[in-house]
Scaffold this motif. Structure first.
Motif, PDB file in Angstrom:
ATOM      1  N   ILE A   9     -29.378  26.056 -17.162  1.00 53.33           N
ATOM      2  CA  ILE A   9     -30.059  25.013 -17.746  1.00 53.33           C
ATOM      3  C   ILE A   9     -29.943  25.484 -19.478  1.00 53.33           C
ATOM      4  N   SER A  10     -30.197  26.627 -19.786  1.00 50.83           N
ATOM      5  CA  SER A  10     -30.152  27.030 -21.271  1.00 50.83           C
ATOM      6  C   SER A  10     -28.715  26.628 -21.853  1.00 50.83           C
ATOM      7  N   TRP A  11     -27.851  27.078 -21.172  1.00 51.74           N
ATOM      8  CA  TRP A  11     -26.583  26.963 -21.744  1.00 51.74           C
ATOM      9  C   TRP A  11     -26.173  25.642 -21.877  1.00 51.74           C
ATOM     10  N   THR A  12     -26.435  24.695 -20.508  1.00 61.33           N
ATOM     11  CA  THR A  12     -26.587  23.093 -20.729  1.00 61.33           C
ATOM     12  C   THR A  12     -27.226  22.872 -21.794  1.00 61.33           C
ATOM     13  N   VAL A  13     -28.524  22.898 -22.034  1.00 63.16           N
ATOM     14  CA  VAL A  13     -29.174  22.568 -23.162  1.00 63.16           C
ATOM     15  C   VAL A  13     -28.386  22.794 -24.529  1.00 63.16           C
ATOM     16  N   ALA A  14     -28.160  24.042 -24.918  1.00 64.69           N
ATOM     17  CA  ALA A  14     -27.291  24.302 -25.860  1.00 64.69           C
ATOM     18  C   ALA A  14     -26.001  23.457 -26.142  1.00 64.69           C
ATOM     19  N   PHE A  15     -25.244  23.252 -25.263  1.00 67.74           N
ATOM     20  CA  PHE A  15     -24.144  22.077 -25.064  1.00 67.74           C
ATOM     21  C   PHE A  15     -24.531  20.968 -25.674  1.00 67.74           C
ATOM     22  N   ILE A  16     -25.754  20.361 -25.055  1.00 64.93           N
ATOM     23  CA  ILE A  16     -26.178  19.113 -25.403  1.00 64.93           C
ATOM     24  C   ILE A  16     -26.676  19.041 -26.916  1.00 64.93           C
ATOM     25  N   LEU A  17     -27.087  20.250 -27.187  1.00 65.84           N
ATOM     26  CA  LEU A  17     -27.787  20.191 -28.691  1.00 65.84           C
ATOM     27  C   LEU A  17     -26.520  20.063 -29.683  1.00 65.84           C
ATOM     28  N   VAL A  18     -25.449  21.168 -29.439  1.00 68.74           N
ATOM     29  CA  VAL A  18     -24.059  21.086 -30.060  1.00 68.74           C
ATOM     30  C   VAL A  18     -23.446  19.786 -30.129  1.00 68.74           C
ATOM     31  N   ARG A  19     -23.675  19.054 -29.177  1.00 67.80           N
ATOM     32  CA  ARG A  19     -22.871  17.592 -29.142  1.00 67.80           C
ATOM     33  C   ARG A  19     -23.765  16.840 -30.124  1.00 67.80           C
ATOM     34  N   LYS A  20     -25.011  16.833 -30.096  1.00 66.36           N
ATOM     35  CA  LYS A  20     -25.883  16.007 -30.848  1.00 66.36           C
ATOM     36  C   LYS A  20     -25.331  16.522 -32.533  1.00 66.36           C
ATOM     37  N   ILE A  21     -25.420  17.669 -32.725  1.00 65.83           N
ATOM     38  CA  ILE A  21     -25.204  18.112 -34.092  1.00 65.83           C
ATOM     39  C   ILE A  21     -23.690  17.958 -34.549  1.00 65.83           C
ATOM     40  N   PHE A  22     -22.816  18.161 -33.658  1.00 67.07           N
ATOM     41  CA  PHE A  22     -21.364  17.718 -33.836  1.00 67.07           C
ATOM     42  C   PHE A  22     -20.860  16.621 -33.241  1.00 67.07           C
ATOM     43  N   SER A  23     -21.650  15.485 -33.327  1.00 61.85           N
ATOM     44  CA  SER A  23     -21.277  14.023 -32.466  1.00 61.85           C
ATOM     45  C   SER A  23     -19.947  13.674 -32.776  1.00 61.85           C
ATOM     46  N   LEU A  76     -23.622  35.183 -16.095  1.00 66.79           N
ATOM     47  CA  LEU A  76     -23.263  34.330 -14.755  1.00 66.79           C
ATOM     48  C   LEU A  76     -23.760  32.966 -14.976  1.00 66.79           C
ATOM     49  N   GLY A  77     -24.902  32.764 -15.580  1.00 59.56           N
ATOM     50  CA  GLY A  77     -25.294  31.409 -15.906  1.00 59.56           C
ATOM     51  C   GLY A  77     -24.367  30.646 -16.661  1.00 59.56           C
ATOM     52  N   TYR A  78     -23.705  31.270 -17.991  1.00 56.45           N
ATOM     53  CA  TYR A  78     -22.879  30.773 -18.695  1.00 56.45           C
ATOM     54  C   TYR A  78     -21.408  30.356 -17.951  1.00 56.45           C
ATOM     55  N   LEU A  79     -21.010  31.066 -17.135  1.00 50.44           N
ATOM     56  CA  LEU A  79     -19.813  31.062 -16.320  1.00 50.44           C
ATOM     57  C   LEU A  79     -20.077  29.898 -15.507  1.00 50.44           C
ATOM     58  N   ILE A  80     -21.077  29.855 -14.762  1.00 51.21           N
ATOM     59  CA  ILE A  80     -21.447  28.641 -13.836  1.00 51.21           C
ATOM     60  C   ILE A  80     -21.353  27.243 -14.890  1.00 51.21           C
ATOM     61  N   TYR A  81     -22.041  27.348 -15.916  1.00 51.29           N
ATOM     62  CA  TYR A  81     -22.190  26.213 -16.816  1.00 51.29           C
ATOM     63  C   TYR A  81     -20.741  25.760 -17.365  1.00 51.29           C
ATOM     64  N   ASP A  82     -19.950  26.987 -17.730  1.00 53.18           N
ATOM     65  CA  ASP A  82     -18.680  26.405 -18.133  1.00 53.18           C
ATOM     66  C   ASP A  82     -17.706  26.043 -17.127  1.00 53.18           C
ATOM     67  N   LEU A  83     -17.894  26.500 -15.964  1.00 50.06           N
ATOM     68  CA  LEU A  83     -17.199  26.021 -14.982  1.00 50.06           C
ATOM     69  C   LEU A  83     -17.217  24.497 -14.530  1.00 50.06           C
ATOM     70  N   ILE A  84     -18.693  24.069 -14.712  1.00 48.81           N
ATOM     71  CA  ILE A  84     -18.738  22.848 -14.654  1.00 48.81           C
ATOM     72  C   ILE A  84     -18.350  21.945 -15.574  1.00 48.81           C
ATOM     73  N   CYS A  85     -18.634  22.311 -16.966  1.00 47.93           N
ATOM     74  CA  CYS A  85     -17.835  21.840 -18.126  1.00 47.93           C
ATOM     75  C   CYS A  85     -16.182  21.612 -18.201  1.00 47.93           C
TER      76      CYS A  85
END
Length: 182
Positions: A9-23, A76-85
């Protein structure tokens, strides 16, 4: 398990925040920023969990400390997040998916058995699959910076493989000498 869910969840939220910053930037660009954050955090956390810098992998095949287990869960959480990405990207890359699945299984096994099989996992992932992925990256029509980073990562992997192999050789030589003396 709760920590692992929190990590995904944290890596996903980080991605969402980065997407908002670098829209105005691409999906891939934003994912690479999160990847860089993960790499920096992983190196920091791994460095903090080493109990004895004189022998970072001693005792061999020992149970992981709680902080090492959390570090593995973050990765492991990052790798799961990144696999989904990777599955949501415009171009699904089989090499990347295989890399993620092997890494997830390896780190997952380390968490389940509470043992870090670092040397074996590192050797297989970085020195067997890594050169192939580097070759694919270098031979593809990628920007020069991507090619340079892939080559640089492979050089870093080769350096650490050399250090690990040297340490293992030292340990085995030291053990043989002590067995001969007794």
């Amino acid at each position: 398990m709760n920590f692992l869910v929190w990590a995904v969840i944290s890596w996903t939220v980080a991605f969402i925040l980065v997407r908002k910053i670098f829209s105005k930037r691409s999906f891939n660009f934003c994912n690479r920023i999160v990847s860089t954050l993960h790499a920096s955090l992983a190196v920091t956390l791994c460095s903090l969990t080493v109990e004895d810098w004189g022998c970072p992998v001693c005792p061999l095949a020992s149970k992981s400390s709680p902080s090492q287990m959390k570090t593995l869960a973050v990765t492991l959480g990052y790798l799961i997040y990144d696999l989904i990405c990777c599955l949501f990207d415009n171009h699904v890359n089989i090499d990347n998916i295989v890399h993620h699945l092997v890494s997830i299984l390896g780190i997952g096994a380390g968490l389940v058995y509470e043992r870090i099989l670092f040397a074996v996992i590192f050797t297989l992932a970085r020195m067997v699959a890594g050169p192939h992925l580097t070759y694919v990256t270098l031979s593809a029509d990628n920007p020069l910076l991507i090619k340079a980073m892939a080559f640089g990562l492979q050089l870093v992997s080769a350096f650490w493989f050399y250090k690990i192999a040297r340490m293992v050789r030292f340990k085995l030589t030291k053990r043989r000498k002590s067995l001969k003396e007794t």
